[in-house]
Design a protein around this motif. Structure first.
Motif, short mmCIF file in Angstrom:
data_model
loop_
_atom_site.label_atom_id
_atom_site.label_comp_id
_atom_site.label_asym_id
_atom_site.label_seq_id
_atom_site.Cartn_x
_atom_site.Cartn_y
_atom_site.Cartn_z
N HIS A 169 0.83 -1.23 0.11
CA HIS A 169 0.03 0.01 -0.05
C HIS A 169 0.93 1.33 -0.14
O HIS A 169 2.04 1.17 0.85
CB HIS A 169 -0.81 -0.12 1.26
CG HIS A 169 -1.96 -0.89 1.13
ND1 HIS A 169 -3.13 -0.64 0.03
CD2 HIS A 169 -2.46 -1.91 1.74
CE1 HIS A 169 -3.96 -1.59 0.39
NE2 HIS A 169 -3.76 -2.36 1.22
N GLY A 170 0.37 2.26 -0.59
CA GLY A 170 1.14 3.58 -0.58
C GLY A 170 2.65 3.21 -1.15
O GLY A 170 3.68 3.82 -0.99
N THR A 193 -0.47 -0.21 -4.39
CA THR A 193 -1.55 0.70 -4.59
C THR A 193 -1.05 2.42 -4.73
O THR A 193 -0.30 2.65 -3.89
CB THR A 193 -2.56 0.58 -3.32
OG1 THR A 193 -1.99 1.00 -2.19
CG2 THR A 193 -3.08 -0.87 -3.22
N ALA A 194 -1.88 3.07 -5.26
CA ALA A 194 -1.44 4.36 -5.35
C ALA A 194 -2.64 5.21 -5.96
O ALA A 194 -3.44 4.46 -6.80
CB ALA A 194 -0.07 4.91 -6.36
N SER A 195 -2.75 6.56 -6.20
CA SER A 195 -3.49 7.39 -6.88
C SER A 195 -3.16 6.99 -8.42
O SER A 195 -1.94 6.97 -8.84
CB SER A 195 -3.69 8.71 -6.66
OG SER A 195 -2.38 9.23 -6.91
N PRO A 196 -4.48 7.20 -9.25
CA PRO A 196 -3.93 6.90 -10.85
C PRO A 196 -2.99 7.82 -11.41
O PRO A 196 -2.22 7.61 -12.11
CB PRO A 196 -5.35 7.28 -11.31
CG PRO A 196 -6.51 6.80 -10.45
CD PRO A 196 -5.59 7.26 -9.05
N ALA A 207 6.59 -2.33 -10.16
CA ALA A 207 5.11 -2.90 -9.83
C ALA A 207 4.06 -2.66 -10.64
O ALA A 207 4.25 -1.95 -11.34
CB ALA A 207 4.85 -2.29 -8.39
N GLN A 208 2.92 -3.51 -10.49
CA GLN A 208 1.91 -3.43 -11.00
C GLN A 208 0.95 -2.45 -10.35
O GLN A 208 0.60 -2.92 -9.07
CB GLN A 208 1.21 -4.50 -11.31
CG GLN A 208 -0.15 -4.72 -11.86
CD GLN A 208 -0.66 -6.29 -12.39
OE1 GLN A 208 -0.04 -7.03 -12.29
NE2 GLN A 208 -1.58 -6.09 -13.30
N PRO A 209 0.49 -1.29 -10.80
CA PRO A 209 -0.17 -0.22 -9.90
C PRO A 209 -1.86 -0.69 -9.72
O PRO A 209 -2.10 -1.21 -10.81
CB PRO A 209 -0.11 0.74 -10.81
CG PRO A 209 0.07 0.45 -12.03
CD PRO A 209 0.87 -0.64 -12.18
N LEU A 210 -2.23 -0.21 -8.74
CA LEU A 210 -3.74 -0.27 -8.49
C LEU A 210 -4.18 0.80 -8.01
O LEU A 210 -3.57 1.16 -6.76
CB LEU A 210 -3.83 -1.91 -7.44
CG LEU A 210 -5.21 -2.23 -7.32
CD1 LEU A 210 -5.95 -2.69 -8.71
CD2 LEU A 210 -5.41 -3.28 -6.34
N VAL A 221 -7.30 -7.31 -6.02
CA VAL A 221 -5.95 -7.98 -5.82
C VAL A 221 -6.10 -9.44 -6.00
O VAL A 221 -5.26 -10.33 -6.65
CB VAL A 221 -5.50 -7.93 -4.44
CG1 VAL A 221 -4.24 -8.75 -3.96
CG2 VAL A 221 -5.25 -6.31 -4.19
N ARG A 222 -7.35 -10.17 -5.50
CA ARG A 222 -7.49 -11.50 -5.84
C ARG A 222 -7.52 -11.93 -7.38
O ARG A 222 -7.32 -12.98 -7.91
CB ARG A 222 -8.78 -12.01 -5.27
CG ARG A 222 -8.80 -12.05 -3.57
CD ARG A 222 -8.10 -13.55 -3.62
NE ARG A 222 -7.93 -13.86 -2.09
CZ ARG A 222 -7.43 -15.11 -1.43
NH1 ARG A 222 -7.10 -15.86 -2.39
NH2 ARG A 222 -7.27 -15.10 -0.20
#
Length: 357
Positions: A169-170, A193-196, A207-210, A221-222
């Motif tokens: 996260h972040g 995870t991050a803002s778009p 990393a793969q962003p979400l 995530v699943r």
């Protein structure tokens, strides 16, 4: 006879003496906004006491610890007014009696937890770590609290193998960006995870962003990791801990390094005011005590000591070798400390804000 020519040298010497004896510092005077409560001041230059050294600061970090203190949400708040500043990099300018292993001119890093936001800081010699001369000061200070936090969570709290998946996260933040780089270097698949607006930065880290605002983030995530992830690194806390638990694969670890201020009442860090959050915290501590289905939960808090010194040295080697590239969101003079905290609060930063006295 030109009297002015005789007076100027003495006046210049007096000015230099006053400057040498002065210490520019930043004070936080109470809870409130950065603009209201963070101010620059002048004070006397401290002297190195027994077992201590005096350090001239090259760079000091700005972190969410200061945000928590400003919003009266830190679990161990100092008494106002005080000088903030969790970590620093600088050079020893005075060595006190009884100090061995350090000398004037040595470049050091330290994590005093408060007091770093000033030009001169007195520190216990036993808490110092060496800093390579080749490292930029802002890079070196980004490795202190943020870097050691990331390294220890990855390598001391979890037992992850190359090829496994983790959620950070972040992932664009001060800790998250370093944690992502370390995890990728370790051969892990990272979902971050991050803002778009920060997704490109997360991709650059490997990393793969979400989007962290995804309504059902556990399902998202699943979809990317059907068997679950082997570790979730959570800096938010609150209700997010329940979601993080459901994302874990069998044998996975949920690591909470809560640095946010969401969902808590001022002065009551350990008592969320929303009933659902109270239940979440209750379940959190239950999981700490009784682990289920091979999954476990751990709460992390960085602290100085032998492991800190060892791990910081390893981080410096990784940075020198180009494996780690700490993102510096901004470099600010001491008198812009309030603006640096405001930039951190605004949430648009990628990496760490640094004060440079």
């Amino acid at each position: 006879m030109n009297l002015n020519s005789a007076e100027h040298p003495a006046s210049g010497t007096a000015d230099r003496t006053r400057r040498a004896a002065a210490n520019t510092l930043v004070r936080m005077t109470g809870s409130g906004t950065p603009e209201e409560r963070i101010h620059t001041a002048e004070g006397p230059r401290p002297a190195a006491g027994k077992g201590r050294v005096l350090v001239e600061v090259e760079a000091a970090g700005v972190s969410f610890a200061e945000v928590q203190m400003l919003q009266h949400l830190h679990p161990f708040p100092p008494k106002f007014p005080f000088v903030p500043g969790y970590d620093l990099v600088g050079r020893i300018v005075e060595v006190g009696p009884g100090v061995t292993g350090w000398k004037t001119g040595d470049r050091i890093a330290a994590m005093p937890r408060q007091g770093a936001w000033q030009r001169f800081v007195e520190l216990p010699a036993k808490t110092l770590a060496a800093v390579p001369e080749t490292l930029d000061a802002a890079v070196a200070v980004a490795l202190v609290t943020n870097g050691v936090t990331a390294y220890q969570m990855l390598h001391r709290l979890t037992r992850l193998r190359p090829g496994q998946s983790v959620l950070v996260h972040g992932a664009s933040g001060g800790v998250g960006a370093l944690l992502t780089q370390l995890a990728v270097h370790h051969g892990l698949r990272v979902i971050g995870t991050a803002s778009p607006a920060k997704h490109d930065a997360v991709r650059e880290l490997g990393a793969q962003p979400l989007d962290y605002r995804t309504p059902d983030i556990a399902a998202a995530v699943r979809a990317l990791a059907p068997e679950g992830v082997q570790a979730v690194f959570d800096h938010i806390g609150g209700r997010g801990l329940d979601a993080g638990w459901t994302m874990l694969a069998r044998g996975g670890t949920l690591v909470s390094f809560d640095s946010s201020v969401a969902g808590y009442r001022p002065g009551q860090w350990f008592r969320p005011h929303v009933p659902a959050l109270r239940r979440t915290v209750t379940r959190f501590f239950a999981r700490l005590l009784g682990l289920t289905k091979g999954r476990r939960m751990s709460m992390y808090y960085v602290k100085p000591g032998p492991d800190f010194t060892t791990d910081y040295a390893q981080l410096c080697r990784l940075a020198t070798d180009g494996v780690l590239t700490p993102r510096i969101a901004g470099r600010h003079p001491l008198d812009a400390a309030a603006a640096a905290v405001r930039a951190l609060l605004d949430g648009s930063s990628v990496g760490k804000h640094v004060l440079a006295p």
